[in-house]
Every structure is written in structure tokens, then in C-alpha cells.
Design a protein around this motif. Structure first.
Motif, PDB file in Angstrom:
ATOM      1  N   ASP A 119       2.886  -8.464  13.205  1.00  0.00           N
ATOM      2  CA  ASP A 119       1.867  -9.473  12.921  1.00  0.00           C
ATOM      3  C   ASP A 119       2.063 -10.739  13.765  1.00  0.00           C
ATOM      4  O   ASP A 119       1.228 -11.622  13.736  1.00  0.00           O
ATOM      5  CB  ASP A 119       1.845  -9.819  11.423  1.00  0.00           C
ATOM      6  CG  ASP A 119       3.146 -10.426  10.952  1.00  0.00           C
ATOM      7  OD1 ASP A 119       4.205 -10.022  11.483  1.00  0.00           O
ATOM      8  OD2 ASP A 119       3.110 -11.290  10.067  1.00  0.00           O
ATOM      9  N   MET A 132       4.924  -7.649   6.908  1.00  0.00           N
ATOM     10  CA  MET A 132       3.580  -7.934   7.392  1.00  0.00           C
ATOM     11  C   MET A 132       2.677  -8.146   6.194  1.00  0.00           C
ATOM     12  O   MET A 132       2.985  -7.716   5.090  1.00  0.00           O
ATOM     13  CB  MET A 132       3.063  -6.741   8.210  1.00  0.00           C
ATOM     14  CG  MET A 132       3.798  -6.534   9.525  1.00  0.00           C
ATOM     15  SD  MET A 132       3.090  -5.172  10.444  1.00  0.00           S
ATOM     16  CE  MET A 132       3.462  -3.779   9.386  1.00  0.00           C
ATOM     17  N   PRO A 133       1.520  -8.806   6.406  1.00  0.00           N
ATOM     18  CA  PRO A 133       0.617  -9.003   5.275  1.00  0.00           C
ATOM     19  C   PRO A 133       0.035  -7.687   4.772  1.00  0.00           C
ATOM     20  O   PRO A 133      -0.095  -6.733   5.529  1.00  0.00           O
ATOM     21  CB  PRO A 133      -0.476  -9.919   5.836  1.00  0.00           C
ATOM     22  CG  PRO A 133      -0.297  -9.939   7.305  1.00  0.00           C
ATOM     23  CD  PRO A 133       1.087  -9.502   7.611  1.00  0.00           C
ATOM     24  N   LYS A 134      -0.347  -7.683   3.490  1.00  0.00           N
ATOM     25  CA  LYS A 134      -1.010  -6.542   2.820  1.00  0.00           C
ATOM     26  C   LYS A 134      -0.138  -5.289   2.764  1.00  0.00           C
ATOM     27  O   LYS A 134       0.275  -4.872   1.703  1.00  0.00           O
ATOM     28  CB  LYS A 134      -2.347  -6.198   3.481  1.00  0.00           C
ATOM     29  CG  LYS A 134      -3.395  -7.273   3.334  1.00  0.00           C
ATOM     30  CD  LYS A 134      -4.047  -7.227   1.970  1.00  0.00           C
ATOM     31  CE  LYS A 134      -5.135  -8.296   1.869  1.00  0.00           C
ATOM     32  NZ  LYS A 134      -5.497  -8.579   0.504  1.00  0.00           N
ATOM     33  N   SER A 142       3.601  -0.528  -8.518  1.00  0.00           N
ATOM     34  CA  SER A 142       2.637  -1.486  -9.038  1.00  0.00           C
ATOM     35  C   SER A 142       1.284  -1.273  -8.375  1.00  0.00           C
ATOM     36  O   SER A 142       0.287  -1.803  -8.803  1.00  0.00           O
ATOM     37  CB  SER A 142       3.117  -2.911  -8.800  1.00  0.00           C
ATOM     38  OG  SER A 142       3.276  -3.124  -7.423  1.00  0.00           O
ATOM     39  N   ARG A 143       1.271  -0.470  -7.309  1.00  0.00           N
ATOM     40  CA  ARG A 143       0.008  -0.189  -6.642  1.00  0.00           C
ATOM     41  C   ARG A 143       0.115   1.167  -5.949  1.00  0.00           C
ATOM     42  O   ARG A 143       1.206   1.629  -5.663  1.00  0.00           O
ATOM     43  CB  ARG A 143      -0.311  -1.275  -5.624  1.00  0.00           C
ATOM     44  CG  ARG A 143       0.828  -1.441  -4.641  1.00  0.00           C
ATOM     45  CD  ARG A 143       0.597  -2.566  -3.685  1.00  0.00           C
ATOM     46  NE  ARG A 143       1.495  -2.417  -2.553  1.00  0.00           N
ATOM     47  CZ  ARG A 143       1.367  -3.081  -1.411  1.00  0.00           C
ATOM     48  NH1 ARG A 143       0.407  -3.948  -1.269  1.00  0.00           N
ATOM     49  NH2 ARG A 143       2.200  -2.885  -0.443  1.00  0.00           N
ATOM     50  N   VAL A 145      -5.784  -0.206  -1.244  1.00  0.00           N
ATOM     51  CA  VAL A 145      -4.606  -0.633  -1.994  1.00  0.00           C
ATOM     52  C   VAL A 145      -5.067  -0.806  -3.434  1.00  0.00           C
ATOM     53  O   VAL A 145      -5.851  -1.692  -3.740  1.00  0.00           O
ATOM     54  CB  VAL A 145      -4.056  -1.966  -1.444  1.00  0.00           C
ATOM     55  CG1 VAL A 145      -2.839  -2.389  -2.242  1.00  0.00           C
ATOM     56  CG2 VAL A 145      -3.720  -1.828   0.034  1.00  0.00           C
ATOM     57  N   PRO A 186      -4.221  -1.486  -7.306  1.00  0.00           N
ATOM     58  CA  PRO A 186      -3.268  -1.864  -8.350  1.00  0.00           C
ATOM     59  C   PRO A 186      -3.320  -0.826  -9.468  1.00  0.00           C
ATOM     60  O   PRO A 186      -4.415  -0.401  -9.842  1.00  0.00           O
ATOM     61  CB  PRO A 186      -3.786  -3.224  -8.844  1.00  0.00           C
ATOM     62  CG  PRO A 186      -4.753  -3.698  -7.801  1.00  0.00           C
ATOM     63  CD  PRO A 186      -5.289  -2.473  -7.132  1.00  0.00           C
ATOM     64  N   GLN A 201       1.735 -13.792   4.630  1.00  0.00           N
ATOM     65  CA  GLN A 201       1.334 -12.565   3.948  1.00  0.00           C
ATOM     66  C   GLN A 201      -0.180 -12.352   3.994  1.00  0.00           C
ATOM     67  O   GLN A 201      -0.701 -11.434   3.367  1.00  0.00           O
ATOM     68  CB  GLN A 201       1.789 -12.602   2.481  1.00  0.00           C
ATOM     69  CG  GLN A 201       3.300 -12.619   2.308  1.00  0.00           C
ATOM     70  CD  GLN A 201       3.957 -11.377   2.884  1.00  0.00           C
ATOM     71  OE1 GLN A 201       3.529 -10.263   2.627  1.00  0.00           O
ATOM     72  NE2 GLN A 201       4.983 -11.560   3.704  1.00  0.00           N
ATOM     73  N   ASP A 236      -1.760 -14.157  -1.020  1.00  0.00           N
ATOM     74  CA  ASP A 236      -2.444 -12.906  -1.290  1.00  0.00           C
ATOM     75  C   ASP A 236      -2.440 -12.654  -2.795  1.00  0.00           C
ATOM     76  O   ASP A 236      -1.386 -12.499  -3.390  1.00  0.00           O
ATOM     77  CB  ASP A 236      -1.709 -11.771  -0.563  1.00  0.00           C
ATOM     78  CG  ASP A 236      -2.386 -10.431  -0.781  1.00  0.00           C
ATOM     79  OD1 ASP A 236      -3.434 -10.420  -1.451  1.00  0.00           O
ATOM     80  OD2 ASP A 236      -1.865  -9.429  -0.284  1.00  0.00           O
ATOM     81  N   GLU A 266      -3.072 -10.136  -4.378  1.00  0.00           N
ATOM     82  CA  GLU A 266      -2.579  -8.801  -4.745  1.00  0.00           C
ATOM     83  C   GLU A 266      -1.142  -8.584  -4.298  1.00  0.00           C
ATOM     84  O   GLU A 266      -0.628  -7.478  -4.376  1.00  0.00           O
ATOM     85  CB  GLU A 266      -3.460  -7.728  -4.102  1.00  0.00           C
ATOM     86  CG  GLU A 266      -4.749  -7.530  -4.836  1.00  0.00           C
ATOM     87  CD  GLU A 266      -5.724  -6.674  -4.054  1.00  0.00           C
ATOM     88  OE1 GLU A 266      -5.331  -6.117  -3.015  1.00  0.00           O
ATOM     89  OE2 GLU A 266      -6.882  -6.568  -4.496  1.00  0.00           O
ATOM     90  N   LEU A 313       2.767  -8.332  -3.989  1.00  0.00           N
ATOM     91  CA  LEU A 313       3.792  -7.929  -4.935  1.00  0.00           C
ATOM     92  C   LEU A 313       4.691  -9.124  -5.151  1.00  0.00           C
ATOM     93  O   LEU A 313       4.923  -9.906  -4.245  1.00  0.00           O
ATOM     94  CB  LEU A 313       4.612  -6.781  -4.343  1.00  0.00           C
ATOM     95  CG  LEU A 313       3.827  -5.514  -4.074  1.00  0.00           C
ATOM     96  CD1 LEU A 313       4.657  -4.547  -3.274  1.00  0.00           C
ATOM     97  CD2 LEU A 313       3.400  -4.893  -5.377  1.00  0.00           C
ATOM     98  N   ARG A 320      10.985 -10.870  -4.266  1.00  0.00           N
ATOM     99  CA  ARG A 320      12.185 -11.574  -4.700  1.00  0.00           C
ATOM    100  C   ARG A 320      12.306 -12.837  -3.866  1.00  0.00           C
ATOM    101  O   ARG A 320      11.840 -12.899  -2.751  1.00  0.00           O
ATOM    102  CB  ARG A 320      13.427 -10.719  -4.450  1.00  0.00           C
ATOM    103  CG  ARG A 320      13.421  -9.418  -5.171  1.00  0.00           C
ATOM    104  CD  ARG A 320      14.121  -8.359  -4.340  1.00  0.00           C
ATOM    105  NE  ARG A 320      13.278  -7.934  -3.236  1.00  0.00           N
ATOM    106  CZ  ARG A 320      13.714  -7.660  -2.034  1.00  0.00           C
ATOM    107  NH1 ARG A 320      14.969  -7.767  -1.741  1.00  0.00           N
ATOM    108  NH2 ARG A 320      12.890  -7.282  -1.085  1.00  0.00           N
TER     109      ARG A 320
END
Lengths: 255, 353
Positions: free
Chosen positions: A20, A68-70, A151-152, A163, A165, B275, B302, B304, B306, B309
Motif C-alpha cells: 500500500d 494493508m487496509p481492508k 470475526s468475518r 468481506v 462480518p 488502514q 475503517d 469494519e 478488526l 492489538r
């Protein structure tokens, strides 16, 4: 640069770069330019682009950033399903163990120099022909066992990435080697068996009510028993699912 | 738990002292001889029993601590009444005991021995009870001072530890590795930018070490440091990372503990903007109202994502550090919305004299 003496006879290694950070990408591009036997077929700025590129272009090797994001690097690996050899590239050495657990070819720690990259490329060349590449979702499932429940859920639908949830899922239906994940009235297919997936889900939320169904408990409205003794679960949206005898026992444990 | 009763050895020593006193008392009343023996029989066991009764003053001492003159005046009548009561009960006990002895042993004169000493015994009982009260207050004072000492030591230790942790947490090693990687990438493609980043990084490191050694620095310096950090990260993330700062004019001279913004900007980048595929803007603001300096940092994140930590770790360290170093609690306030994360620091306004 370090060029393999046997390289000219080989087809070029088709590499996709995923990071990214633009600088990190340009750095890899620059170093790879010194390798005649390497062709950069894709450059991706995030995990979603990477998944698309893998579906469309099918590279021989991924140079994959982790944070990286997402979608992070591990998510990408899970989504591309069939095992593309991967070299992870990251500044976090804490990921090293997990990277090798999912059978990464190599693990490059930023900052790294051209020699280290050449070494990793040589290693991936030698791995290319070998058949020790397991389906990644199975490997990931092994790695995840004993970790916190999912969790997803990540689902690739051709080049699209979903994605989801887990709390949005109504139920999951087994379809041979696939599962159909039911979300908002749609079914999304994922290449994984229900048994494998069910093990990764929170047992307090999802109950295997039938060989073919895992149900999100929060969707359950009522259970009905017919004259013949078979039971049916009615969901919030009116869907009815069969409950097997052992499924009923599991359900009663949770309710 | 009563300090004497907390250990069997203490109880033994305490009772032995009173036993000895009882023997002396009985001897003092009647001397030796036959009357003396009867006197011993009457007074020694009852004195030991009274010893146990005297321990009760501990609870009164606890309820009426001597903290001010007023509290002394409040405690005094209570203790006077208690001592009279205790002594009275002692007198009744002694007379009952004497009667029992006479009945069992066939009128050996125990009642007579006791009756002669009635008024003296009452005064003595009050005196003893008061003495016990004084000793108990002394005990409480000693214990309190020892407690305070231990607490001071613990606090000192916590402060030292927090300082150490803060120092270690000041610069995330991954920030260093990533920055070095960026420099390494720039050296061939854009040598001027590579040099600029080297200098930015050097300035940031030097200022972090220099300012980190101070007790307090001006908010202007603190903001400048945070901006240096963000400038380096901006080279890495390009247009994805944007920063906006809005500070009121009168806040720059306020003094704050150094590096309080560092964990906030780091979180905002690592767990927030980086993120997001499209990136986002970090808003920094500072304003002051009467006596209160409010610094806030807000970033998109974001929804969504997670729970990673380490989000709360930097804030925890900061909380502990501010509590240990500056003795101010309840400084860090977090507000989380969908896709937004906001941290507010509320500090007392301190300015240079």
C-alpha cells in the motif's frame, strides 16, 4: 546483478507486487528491473486489487505486504484460494512465524537490499515446480485453529471481494466442496467445506443444526416439530431449515 | 484485625505483661501472707481478663482518629465514658469472682479483700484503660507512617517504571524500519527527497530525545514534534495521509509533559489512516478555557476493522505515565464513532512564570 546462469532458458517469472506504500512498490520495481528473468505483471496498492489481479492475471509469484487496509496479506492469501507462491514483505518480524505456517516461500524484512531479494527469487524458482503447495484455505484453517473465532468471512466472487462480518450471516449451507453463505437474502459461494468453516466460527453463535446447515442463533425464531417427529427451524426472514436429531441436541445445549 | 490479636506471640507477651502487673497489684494491695494469697486469687485472673477488655479500645481509636484539634475534643468524652464503663464492668466482675471464690473455697475472705479496694480499683481501671487507649493511638500512628512510606516507595517505583516504558514506547521500531525502507527506496529515484527524509528523521530523533528529558515543554514544541513525525509518515503514505491543525493562539505557551501527542499520532496513522484504502485526514486541535487545556486528535478509521492489538496500549502507557509523573488522572478521553476515532487530553493549564 545476481543473475542465474540457467535463467535465459526459463520462461520469465511473472510477478505481482502488492504494497500500500507507493515508495515500497517503486523500490521493488527498481530492484526487479535488474532481473531479466522477471516480469512484473501487476502492481497493486491494496489487498482487494491483489485478489483481482490474481484472478485475472494469475501471476507466478506474489510479493505481498502484510499490513494493508481492508485485507491484510494473510487475507489475500486465503482469498486467492489456489496456492500462488508468496514472498511476504513487511517491517514486522512478529509475522514471520505465521508466514511460514502458511507456507510462504520467503519472508523479507524491510528494509532489505537487492541481494536478499535475489535470494528470495531463487528460492521461489526452485519451489515453482514442486507439488507441495496445499490449498491455502486448508493451511490457514490449520493455523487458525486455537486462535480466536473468525470475526468475518472473506469471499471471492470472480474478481469481487466480499468481506462479511459473521454477525451478518443468516446461515451457511454445505454444497459439496463449497459452502453457500447466506447474507441479506443473497447466497455467496466459498470454496471450503462446511466442516472446515464451522470449526473456525464462534460455537456460541453458529450451531450445526444439520449435516448441511450451520445456523446463526440470533436468526432463530422458533422450532417446530411435525407429526412424523422431524424438526424445522424457522428463521427471522421466514426461511425454514431442517434440524437433524444430533443437530437438535447441539441446539439445546446452546439455548 | 487488631494488631495484637493478629499474631499468637503478641497475645502471649501482652497477657504475660498484664499477668505480671496483676501479681504486683495484688501484692501491693495486701502484701504477702494469707490475705496476700487471697488477694492474688482475686485480682490476678480478673486483671488478665481486663487485659482482653482493654483491647476493645482499638476499635474506638479507629472510629475516632486523632487528625485535628476538633477530633481530639470529639474523641475525649467518648474515651472517658468507655473507660468508666470498662472499669465499672471490671469492678463488677471482680466482686462476682470474689463471691464465687468465697462460696467455693468456704469463706476465705475474698469478698472482704475486694470490697476494701472498690474505689481504688475503679480509678485504676479507668487509668489502665486510658493508658491502653494512648498506646493504641501510638500503634495506629506508627502503622500509618509505615503505610505512607510504603505507598511513597510504590509510587516512586511506578513512576520510574512508567518513565522507562514511556522511553521505550517513544519511538516504535517499526516506524524506524519503514522510514529506513522509504529512504532506501528514494535514494535512486529521488535523491533530494531521500536526503530530506534523512534530515527529517534525524531532527525527529534528536528532538524526541532532547524534549523527552524535560519535565515540561511548551505545547508549541510538542505540536512541532508531532508534525515532524507526521511529515515523515507523509513521505511514506503519500497523499493518503493528510494533516490539519487548528490551535487557538493562547495555547502555544502552555506547558505540557513531553511526548504526550506521540502515542496519539502514532495510533492515528497505524490503526487509522493507514488502514483506509483512500486514506484520510488527521485533525489536531487545542484550546483552553479557564484552567483547562484541551488537546484533541481525530482520525477516520475503517468501521469494519478488526480490533487490532496495541490500539489501547499506547494510551494505557500514556495514562499511567501522566498519573505517575504528574499526579493527574482522568486525562485521556476516548470517543469512538462509526468510522471515527477521537482522543481528547484534558490537562490543567500550566504556564511559565
Amino acid at each position: 546483478m545476481s543473475r542465474d546462469a540457467t535463467a535465459p532458458q526459463l520462461a520469465p517469472l511473472r510477478v505481482a507486487i502488492v504494497d500500500d506504500e507507493p515508495l515500497a512498490r517503486s523500490y521493488l520495481r527498481e530492484l526487479l528491473a535488474a532481473h531479466d528473468d522477471v516480469e512484473i505483471v501487476a502492481e497493486c496498492a491494496n489487498g482487494i486489487e491483489a485478489v483481482k489481479a490474481c484472478a485475472d492475471i494469475k501471476p507466478d509469484l506474489l510479493l505481498l505486504d502484510i499490513q494493508m487496509p481492508k485485507l491484510d496479506g494473510f487475507d489475500v492469501l486465503e482469498l486467492i484460494g489456489h496456492a500462488v507462491p508468496v514472498i511476504f514483505v513487511t517491517a514486522y518480524d512478529a509475522f514471520a512465524v505465521r508466514a511460514f505456517e502458511v507456507h510462504a516461500v520467503d519472508f523479507l524484512l524491510k528494509p532489505f537490499g537487492p541481494e536478499r531479494l535475489a535470494e528470495a527469487l531463487t528460492r521461489s524458482r526452485s519451489r515453482l515446480g514442486s507439488a507441495d503447495l496445499q490449498p491455502v484455505h486448508r493451511v490457514l484453517a490449520e493455523v487458525r485453529t486455537g486462535r480466536a473465532p473468525l470475526s468475518r468471512i472473506l469471499i471471492r466472487d470472480r474478481a469481487d471481494v466480499h468481506v462479511i462480518p459473521v454477525e451478518k450471516i443468516d446461515y451457511i449451507e454445505s454444497q459439496d466442496d463449497y459452502v453457500a453463505v447466506r447474507v441479506d437474502g443473497r447466497s455467496l459461494l466459498k470454496e471450503q467445506t462446511l466442516s472446515e468453516l464451522a470449526e473456525l466460527l464462534d460455537p456460541n453463535r453458529f450451531v450445526r443444526i444439520h449435516r448441511r446447515y450451520a445456523l446463526n442463533l440470533t436468526r432463530l425464531v422458533r422450532i417446530e416439530q411435525s407429526d412424523t417427529g422431524s424438526r424445522t427451524a424457522t428463521l427471522r426472514d421466514g426461511t425454514e431449515l431442517p434440524i437433524s436429531r444430533s443437530g437438535y441436541a447441539r441446539l439445546r445445549e446452546r439455548l | 484485625m487488631h494488631p495484637v490479636l493478629s499474631d499468637r506471640r503478641y497475645v502471649l507477651v501482652y497477657l504475660l505483661v498484664w499477668l505480671l502487673f496483676g501479681v504486683l497489684l495484688a501484692g501491693g494491695f495486701e502484701g504477702t501472707g494469707e490475705r496476700g494469697l487471697v488477694s492474688q486469687l482475686v485480682f490476678v485472673p480478673t486483671t488478665v481478663a481486663y487485659a482482653l477488655a482493654c483491647l476493645s479500645t482499638w476499635y474506638l481509636c479507629r472510629v475516632f482518629p486523632l487528625e485535628s484539634d476538633a477530633s481530639v475534643w470529639r474523641a475525649l468524652p467518648v474515651h472517658a465514658l468507655a473507660s468508666a464503663l470498662a472499669s465499672g464492668i471490671w469492678g463488677i466482675t471482680v466482686s462476682g469472682w470474689a463471691r464465687l471464690i468465697d462460696r467455693l473455697a468456704g469463706d476465705i475472705g475474698a469478698v472482704r479483700v475486694q470490697a476494701d479496694r472498690g474505689p481504688a480499683l475503679f480509678l485504676l481501671g479507668m487509668l489502665l484503660y486510658s493508658l491502653a487507649t494512648a498506646v493504641h493511638y501510638l500503634l495506629i500512628a506508627v502503622e500509618a507512617s509505615r503505610d505512607a512510606e510504603r505507598r511513597a516507595l510504590e509510587l516512586n517505583l511506578a513512576a520510574r517504571e512508567a518513565e522507562l516504558r514511556a522511553l521505550r514506547a517513544q519511538i516504535d521500531p517499526h516506524f524506524m524500519f519503514n522510514s529506513l525502507h522509504s529512504i532506501s527506496a528514494l535514494t535512486t529515484t529521488d535523491p533530494v527527497a531521500a536526503r530530506r527524509m534523512c534530515l527529517l528523521l534525524a531532527d525527529f530523533l534528536r528532538d524526541t530525545l532532547r524534549l523527552g528529558a524535560h519535565q515540561r515543554i511548551s505545547l508549541a514544541e510538542e505540536f512541532a514534534l508531532a508534525e515532524q513525525f507526521l511529515a515523515i509518515e507523509q513521505i511514506r503514505f503519500g497523499s493518503r495521509l493528510r494533516v490539519e491543525r487548528r490551535a487557538a493562539e493562547d495555547v502555544g505557551t502552555c506547558l505540557v509533559p513531553p511526548l504526550i501527542l506521540q502515542p496519539l499520532v502514532e495510533n492515528a496513522v497505524v490503526h487509522g489512516v493507514s488502514q483506509l484504502v483512500e486514506g484520510g485526514t488527521i485533525h489536531m486541535t487545542a484550546c483552553r478555557t479557564t484552567g483547562l487545556l484541551t488537546i484533541s486528535l481525530e482520525n477516520p478509521c475503517d468501521p469494519e476493522r478488526l480490533r487490532s492489538r496495541g490500539v489501547g496500549l499506547g494510551l494505557d502507557v500514556l495514562r499511567r505515565r501522566l498519573a505517575a509523573q504528574c499526579g493527574i488522572a482522568d486525562v485521556v478521553h476516548v470517543a469512538e464513532g462509526v468510522g471515527r476515532y477521537r482522543v481528547e487530553l484534558r490537562l490543567p493549564v500550566v504556564t511559565a512564570v
